[in-house]
Each structure stands twice: as structure tokens, then as C-alpha cells.
Design an enzyme around this catalytic site. Sequence first.
Site, PDB file in Angstrom:
ATOM      1  N   TYR A 189     -27.935   8.544  51.822  1.00 16.90           N
ATOM      2  CA  TYR A 189     -26.809   9.411  51.071  1.00 16.90           C
ATOM      3  C   TYR A 189     -26.612   9.655  53.052  1.00 16.90           C
ATOM      4  O   TYR A 189     -27.319  10.610  53.622  1.00 16.90           O
ATOM      5  CB  TYR A 189     -27.153  10.640  50.378  1.00 16.90           C
ATOM      6  CG  TYR A 189     -25.724  11.359  50.089  1.00 16.90           C
ATOM      7  CD1 TYR A 189     -24.162  10.539  49.600  1.00 16.90           C
ATOM      8  CD2 TYR A 189     -25.771  12.329  50.426  1.00 16.90           C
ATOM      9  CE1 TYR A 189     -23.332  11.327  49.309  1.00 16.90           C
ATOM     10  CE2 TYR A 189     -24.847  12.846  50.447  1.00 16.90           C
ATOM     11  CZ  TYR A 189     -23.229  12.346  49.516  1.00 16.90           C
ATOM     12  OH  TYR A 189     -22.820  13.417  49.322  1.00 16.90           O
ATOM     13  N   ASP A 242     -28.798   9.524  61.139  1.00 16.64           N
ATOM     14  CA  ASP A 242     -28.281  10.836  60.296  1.00 16.64           C
ATOM     15  C   ASP A 242     -29.670  11.612  60.300  1.00 16.64           C
ATOM     16  O   ASP A 242     -30.103  11.740  59.563  1.00 16.64           O
ATOM     17  CB  ASP A 242     -27.554  10.435  59.070  1.00 16.64           C
ATOM     18  CG  ASP A 242     -27.712  11.521  58.123  1.00 16.64           C
ATOM     19  OD1 ASP A 242     -26.789  12.218  58.472  1.00 16.64           O
ATOM     20  OD2 ASP A 242     -26.447  11.201  57.048  1.00 16.64           O
ATOM     21  N   LYS A 270     -26.364  21.356  57.618  1.00 13.04           N
ATOM     22  CA  LYS A 270     -27.715  21.711  57.181  1.00 13.04           C
ATOM     23  C   LYS A 270     -28.334  22.768  57.715  1.00 13.04           C
ATOM     24  O   LYS A 270     -27.927  23.871  58.203  1.00 13.04           O
ATOM     25  CB  LYS A 270     -28.931  20.818  55.958  1.00 13.04           C
ATOM     26  CG  LYS A 270     -28.191  20.168  55.288  1.00 13.04           C
ATOM     27  CD  LYS A 270     -29.266  19.363  54.123  1.00 13.04           C
ATOM     28  CE  LYS A 270     -28.056  18.440  53.046  1.00 13.04           C
ATOM     29  NZ  LYS A 270     -27.311  17.275  53.311  1.00 13.04           N
TER      30      LYS A 270
END
Length: 446
Positions: free
Chosen positions: A149, A244, A276
Site C-alpha cells: 500500500y 516506500d 508517519k
Amino acid sequence: MTGPTAPPTAASAALFERARAVTPGGVNSPVRAFNAVGGTPRFIRSAAGAWLTDVDGNEYVDLICSWGPMLLGHAHPEVQAAVAAAVARGTSYGTPTEPEVELAEEIVARAPVEKVRFVSSGTEATMSAIRLARGFTGRDVVVKFAGCYHGHVDSLLASAGSGLATFALPGTPGVPESSTALTMVLPYNDRAAVEKAFAEHGDRIACLITEAAPGNMGVVPPEAGFNRFLAETCAQHGALFISDEVMTGFRASKQGQWGLDGAVEGWTPDLVTFGKVMGGGFPAAAFGGRADVMSRLAPDGPVYQAGTLSGNPIATTAGLTTLRLATDDVYAHIGAAADTIKTAAADELSKAGVAHVVQATGTMFSIFFMDTAVRDFDDASRTDSRAYAAFFHAMLDHGVYLPPSAYEAWFLSAAHDDRAVQTVLDALPVAARAAAAAQETPGATS
Ligand SMILES: *Cc1c(COP(=O)(O)O)cnc(C)c1O
């Protein structure tokens, strides 16, 4: 089975009803709605250290940590103080500021990037990195892996489609076929599939993007050397390798997943995305990489990218303070707490006869309710999500807040002390028995 009566949820239920009247599904990000596990989502009123308090007054040990960001725990006093001081100076100017420079320097010092550009979400980071890769290479095709994702970027909400189709199909209504027609979706950890894709389409591939270690299908670590293989394959074909690290960055280790493989094996990605942890609980994310690639970005170069709140002084102050406090000790503490919980969970699940496999990368881990190792999305999708739902609710009833989905990583923080860990350990036996009772194929361990 005995246990405390389930905690009260009337206030959460009332808020959920009001929320559903004015917000689709009552939530602002789907997984929060508990659809995968059933029951009433808990509305959280406050958090401190390792603990969440909901609007009914129930306390939970938090094992999601805002889905990763809260590395130091909630309401860390030094982060709070730095943020309060920053707020007192005004909250957004639309000009360059000092905290942005300092946070960029901190990231460049830790991660394999020479320059970074700030954005406000991980989605923006991956979307912009892909645009930059296409602009830099002059090519259009993007390769990704099933189960990875990267936020809700149109071209990455793609599914592999039939075995015959080379290019992907939209993964959701609302994404036109033209948005995914240039995306190839491959099985994770599958070198042959990568070799074939590059052999057939290498001169059209702008970039390959992968989670540095997938955490969004549960934790599925790259097999030894897999990321290096991806970096080398991209280099051979003139494509960019985008790692990522939105989830793993400054989380799996001090240097993210790259600290566990690239730094040891001696290779670097061309571009890296972050989010994050680097926002310290605020909306901040970034993409960065090779200086020659990053300098193709506006205003140095022709590839356009911008953001009204990009590099926001409150968000960058929170991120900077968090990263400066994220010392080796923090990672050692989180790793040790994770080991204690992993071992105890595996023991209790074994005792209860529940098929399970614990998978981890650095300080991140998750537990699949099945009896074989998970190396790709097909494997992950065989986890027993009914058993997980029962396990989840038993843990919740005993004061432990796990991710409300079987396909998510579990996150700890520096604030998970002995009392918090013990609360988890105390809840595990009942939860393991609840999982056993709910198993799709009881006794499938063997
Ligand atoms: C969370 C996540 C994103 C998306 O970040 P948002 O801030 O939610 O847009 C992208 N990539 C990975 C690996 C993530 O875990």
C-alpha cells in the site's frame, strides 16, 4: 469462559451514530470503522504514554500508536513543549522556516537521501515521487507489488487482473482504467516476475515502487537480498527504485528498513518516501533521494510539485523533536518489548491450538492466523480473519487495543513500560482461547 464483563461503550456508540449521520461510515479513514472485526469503534478522548482513554473512560494499552507515528508514546513531554512553543509563534506562514531546514538535515543524516521535499501525507509523497521518476526518466510505466500500500494514489490503487493481462486494472471504482493502464502489479518476493516484467518492458519502466518491508498486508519481510535485487534490476534498465519507507522509516530501525538491508549490503534507493514517525503525530511526510533526481523538481527543475501546508512549522517541529529523541535506546527498548509480546503471543496461541505465524522486520511485527510463512499477498489473504476478530475483541475487552484488521502491523513505543507489556501478556491467554473457538479449521496447527 470467565472474564470481566465487557467494558461500557455507550458513549462511543452514541458518537458513532452521530458520526455516521454526517460522515461516510462514521470515520475519516475506513479501517477505523471496525468493519473487519465488527463491534463499536472506540472514540478516543485522550492518550498518554502507552495508553489510550476512550469517551466511556476505558483505558487500553495502545498497540497501533496512530498506525506507527507515535514512536515515543503519546503526549511526550518534550514533543508537547516544542509544539506548544511553536504554536505560540503562529501556526503557518506560507514561507520557508528554520524547522524545515533542521528536519531535512536530520533526515538526510539518517536516511539514504541527499535532498528531501516535504508534503503533508504519505499519499502525496508516493504520488510526487512517481511523478518525479516519470519526469526524470521520460518514461511512463510504474511497477508495484500486490499487497503493498502506498496511499490512495489513483495509479497505485491497482490490482493485477487476470493472469494474461500485463497491465493492471483499477482497484476501486472511481479510478479510470487509463490511470492504471501504465501500472504493472507483481507478486511480492518474486524475482522471476520482476525479471520477466523488466525483460519485456524495461525500456518503458520509469520506476519500481515497493514498501521497503511490506507492513500493509501484515508484516511480510523482503527475502534476503530482495531489495538489493530490485535496486540492481532497476539500475540495469535505467528505471528508478523507489523505496516506500512511510511506515518503516525511523520505525523498523533508526534508519528504517534500509538500516536493516541497504546500509548493511551497500546499496541505496534512488528515491525514498517518508511519513508517519517523521511527523511526530502531525500531518507531515516527505520524499527524497539522489540530488540529480531531486533537482528535477520545481523550482530547480521542470517537474511541478507544491503544497500550501508543506513543511508546516508545527508539524516539522513535532517531527524534528521526535527524531532527535529517537535514539538507539528507544529502538532497543521497543525491540525488547516487541520480543516479549511476540514470544508470549506465540506461546499462548500454541497452547490454545491456534495456527499462527509471527513475522517481523526490525521492531515491527504482526501475527498471521495460519500455519505457513507468508511471503506475498496471496499467502497473506489466507489468514483466518474470523479467528483474528475473536482474538481482537478479547484483547480489547481486556484493555489492549490491537489493529482492527488482521492485515496490519502491531506498533509499540518507547513508553511501553513493564506495566503496559504485562497488561498485554495478561490478556493473551483468554484471547488465544477465543481465537481457538472461532477458528475456521479448528486444530489446524499440526
Ligand atoms: C501509511 C502509508 C502510506 C500513506 O500515508 P498517508 O499519510 O496515510 O497518506 C504510504 N505508504 C505506506 C507504506 C504507508 O504505510
